[in-house]
Design an enzyme around this catalytic site. Structure first.
Site, short mmCIF file in Angstrom:
data_model
loop_
_atom_site.label_atom_id
_atom_site.label_comp_id
_atom_site.label_asym_id
_atom_site.label_seq_id
_atom_site.Cartn_x
_atom_site.Cartn_y
_atom_site.Cartn_z
N SER A 44 0.86 -1.18 0.00
CA SER A 44 0.00 0.00 0.00
C SER A 44 0.90 1.23 0.00
CB SER A 44 -0.93 -0.01 1.22
OG SER A 44 -0.19 0.06 2.43
N HIS B 53 -3.29 -6.07 2.64
CA HIS B 53 -2.43 -7.15 3.14
C HIS B 53 -3.17 -8.46 3.35
CE1 HIS B 53 0.38 -3.84 4.95
NE2 HIS B 53 0.44 -3.91 3.63
N GLN C 96 -6.40 -1.73 7.41
CA GLN C 96 -5.28 -2.59 7.02
C GLN C 96 -4.63 -3.31 8.20
OE1 GLN C 96 -2.32 -1.24 3.85
NE2 GLN C 96 -1.06 -1.03 5.67
N GLU C 97 -4.49 -2.60 9.33
CA GLU C 97 -3.74 -3.19 10.43
C GLU C 97 -4.41 -2.94 11.78
OE1 GLU C 97 0.29 -1.63 10.14
OE2 GLU C 97 0.28 -1.90 7.97
N GLU D 194 1.62 -9.54 6.96
CA GLU D 194 2.45 -9.12 8.09
C GLU D 194 2.32 -10.07 9.28
OE1 GLU D 194 1.88 -4.91 8.78
OE2 GLU D 194 2.93 -4.44 6.91
N ASP E 122 -3.83 1.00 11.70
CA ASP E 122 -3.39 1.68 10.48
C ASP E 122 -4.49 1.48 9.46
OD1 ASP E 122 -2.29 2.78 8.24
OD2 ASP E 122 -0.62 1.34 8.07
N GLU F 241 -3.21 5.54 12.36
CA GLU F 241 -2.34 5.88 11.23
C GLU F 241 -3.15 6.01 9.96
OE1 GLU F 241 0.98 3.17 10.99
OE2 GLU F 241 1.11 3.40 8.82
N ASP G 100 1.67 8.31 7.48
CA ASP G 100 2.53 7.36 6.75
C ASP G 100 2.54 7.77 5.28
OD1 ASP G 100 3.69 5.23 5.42
OD2 ASP G 100 2.16 3.77 5.96
N LYS H 259 9.77 5.07 7.46
CA LYS H 259 10.10 3.92 6.61
C LYS H 259 11.32 4.29 5.77
CE LYS H 259 5.45 1.97 5.92
NZ LYS H 259 4.20 2.13 5.11
N HIS I 283 8.56 -1.35 9.48
CA HIS I 283 8.88 -2.30 8.40
C HIS I 283 8.01 -1.99 7.19
CE1 HIS I 283 5.28 -5.13 9.46
NE2 HIS I 283 4.99 -3.86 9.56
N ARG I 284 8.11 -2.80 6.13
CA ARG I 284 7.16 -2.78 5.01
C ARG I 284 6.45 -4.14 4.98
NH1 ARG I 284 7.43 1.91 1.86
NH2 ARG I 284 5.26 1.28 1.57
N SER I 285 5.36 -4.21 4.23
CA SER I 285 4.66 -5.50 4.16
C SER I 285 5.49 -6.54 3.42
CB SER I 285 3.29 -5.32 3.51
OG SER I 285 3.40 -4.66 2.28
N LYS J 250 6.86 -0.74 14.54
CA LYS J 250 5.92 -1.77 14.09
C LYS J 250 6.63 -2.69 13.12
CE LYS J 250 3.29 0.43 10.31
NZ LYS J 250 1.95 0.53 9.72
P1 PGA Z 1 3.05 -1.29 3.08
O1 PGA Z 1 2.15 -1.18 4.38
O2 PGA Z 1 4.42 -1.67 3.49
O3 PGA Z 1 2.33 -2.33 2.28
O4 PGA Z 1 3.01 0.07 2.42
C1 PGA Z 1 2.63 -0.74 5.62
C2 PGA Z 1 1.90 0.48 6.09
O5 PGA Z 1 0.98 0.98 5.40
O6 PGA Z 1 2.23 1.00 7.15
ZN ZN Z 2 0.67 2.66 6.99
#
Ligand code: PGA
Ligand code: ZN
Length: 423
Positions: free
Chosen positions: A40, A152, A160-161, A202, A239, A280, A307, A332, A360-362, A383
């Protein structure tokens, strides 16, 4: 000084290629680092170089690897590895584009981090100590993503999270134990209800659920079944990654079209009903006005984290600071593409009272650099997904090692990471 820079194509946790770099110094030390990759991704991120064609369905990184060998290697030979800012500036200049499109942020980041790791090794220092200096001693709260939705997971869950934050634990080691306990309890809760226990990108569970609140209810049940106290021991964070379901100023959420105001109202309800300390990307990456409004309304109760909004970029962060859009920065390394620029963003955030969450990243690898950076910057939050799947756990494991190494000097950020906690 730098003797040679090499690179190769390796695989990330989704089975896609990524760049791994090795930097050799003239004293015989070697630093190695690999670039992560998002799903994402924010539209303002530095860009990955991908080959196109048929190799790995077009996702190959041979061009990025060749750029390291043919362009970056000759340019960096002879540089002192501990002159990180000069190295990173040389990389930025060599690329010459504003978003690292020529050599690729995947190539440049790999080189930047590998140089730092080689320099640390050469100085006989752990990476967190080399980057953070003598005062680096704060262990971050692990924001564990135990239920995956959005981009994800292949489910209808929009957010998403769904993360748990063991804010009441006395040490990082205890925080990991508590997080794993809740993770396992959540699996039992899902099983009892006949819900799927397969994992998302993740490492969190990815059940199909009728609503986003249902996810929070299930996690609350899991926490309660462990005997840990909701809000005191374990807080929640989400998130939303709202840019993923935003279109033309509206949000397609839970099957209906909602305005930024309606989304903000929805979040206010969540903050009221659950022990949430961090939200987030609640709104789209271009909705600066909406971000200012939501930060004004909820920012004294929860952390509002940018983000996709900030993409670890000082120019976008400066605008956020001026506008009061968000009050925390997601960090990131591959969004901006070099170590120095990442540290610049963290500095700017901290100097302006913004909190930072290392991330991190996904799509990840076994590289654990971000664990060291979390301690080096003293940011207090990281995270790295669920307490499961080795590319996620590798970072948490590195933090366990760092905590052990710091011994009596180690401090766990805990509740202090969230000054806006209500309870
Ligand atoms: P991504 O997701 O690494 O797929 O961009 C992580 C996030 O959105 O924080
Ligand atoms: Zn994010």
């Amino acid at each position: 000084s730098i003797e040679a820079v090499g690179a190769r194509e390796i695989l990330d946790s989704r089975g896609n290629p990524t760049v791994e770099v090795e930097v050799a110094l003239d004293d015989g030390t070697i630093g190695r680092a690999a670039a992560p990759s998002g799903a994402s991704t924010g539209q303002f991120e530095a860009v990955e170089l991908r080959d196109g064609g048929s190799w790995y369905g077009g996702k190959g990184v041979e061009k990025a690897v060749l750029g390291v060998l043919d362009d970056i290697n000759p340019a960096l030979v002879g540089f002192d590895a501990d002159e990180q800012r000069l190295v990173d500036q040389a990389l930025v200049d060599l690329d010459g584009t504003p978003n690292k499109a020529k050599l690729g942020a995947n190539a440049i980041l790999g080189v930047s981090l590998a140089v730092a790791k080689a320099a640390a090794e050469s100085a006989d220092l752990p990476l967190f100590r080399y980057v953070g200096g003598p005062n680096a001693h704060l262990l971050p709260v692990p924001m564990m993503n135990i239920l995956n939705g959005g981009a994800h997971a292949d489910t209808d869950v929009d957010i998403q999270e769904f993360m748990i934050a063991p804010i009441g634990a006395p040490t990082f080691r205890d925080a990991m134990q508590q997080g794993a306990q809740v993770y396992h309890a959540l699996k039992s809760v899902l099983k009892e209800k006949g819900l799927a226990t397969g994992l998302g990108d993740e490492g969190g569970f990815a059940p199909n659920l009728p609503s986003n609140r249902e996810a929070l209810d299930l996690i609350a049940q899991a926490v309660e079944s462990t005997g840990l106290e909701l809000g005191t021991d374990i807080a929640f964070a989400i998130d939303v990654a709202a840019s993923e379901f935003a279109a033309d100023g509206a949000y397609v959420f839970e099957g209906a079209s909602k305005s930024a105001e309606e989304m903000t109202e929805y979040y206010a309800g969540l903050v009221n009903d659950y022990p949430i300390v961090s939200i987030e990307d609640p709104l789209d990456e271009e909705d600066w006005a909406g971000w200012t409004t939501i930060t004004g309304e909820l920012g004294d109760k929860v952390q509002i984290v940018g983000d996709d909004l900030f993409v670890t970029n000082v120019d976008r962060l400066r605008r956020g600071i001026d506008d009061g859009a968000a009050n925390a920065l997601l960090v990131k390394v591959n969004q901006i593409g070099s170590l120095s620029e990442t540290l610049d963003s963290v500095d700017l955030a901290h100097r302006n009272g913004f909190r930072c969450m290392m991330s991190h990243r996904s799509g990840e690898t076994e590289d654990t650099t971000i664990a060291d950076l979390a301690v080096a910057t003293g940011c207090g939050q990281i995270k790295s997904g669920a307490p499961a799947r080795s590319e996620r756990v590798a970072k948490y494991n590195q933090l366990l090692r760092i905590e052990e190494l710091l011994d009596d000097a180690a401090r766990y950020a805990g509740r202090g990471a969230f000054p806006r906690l209500r309870t």
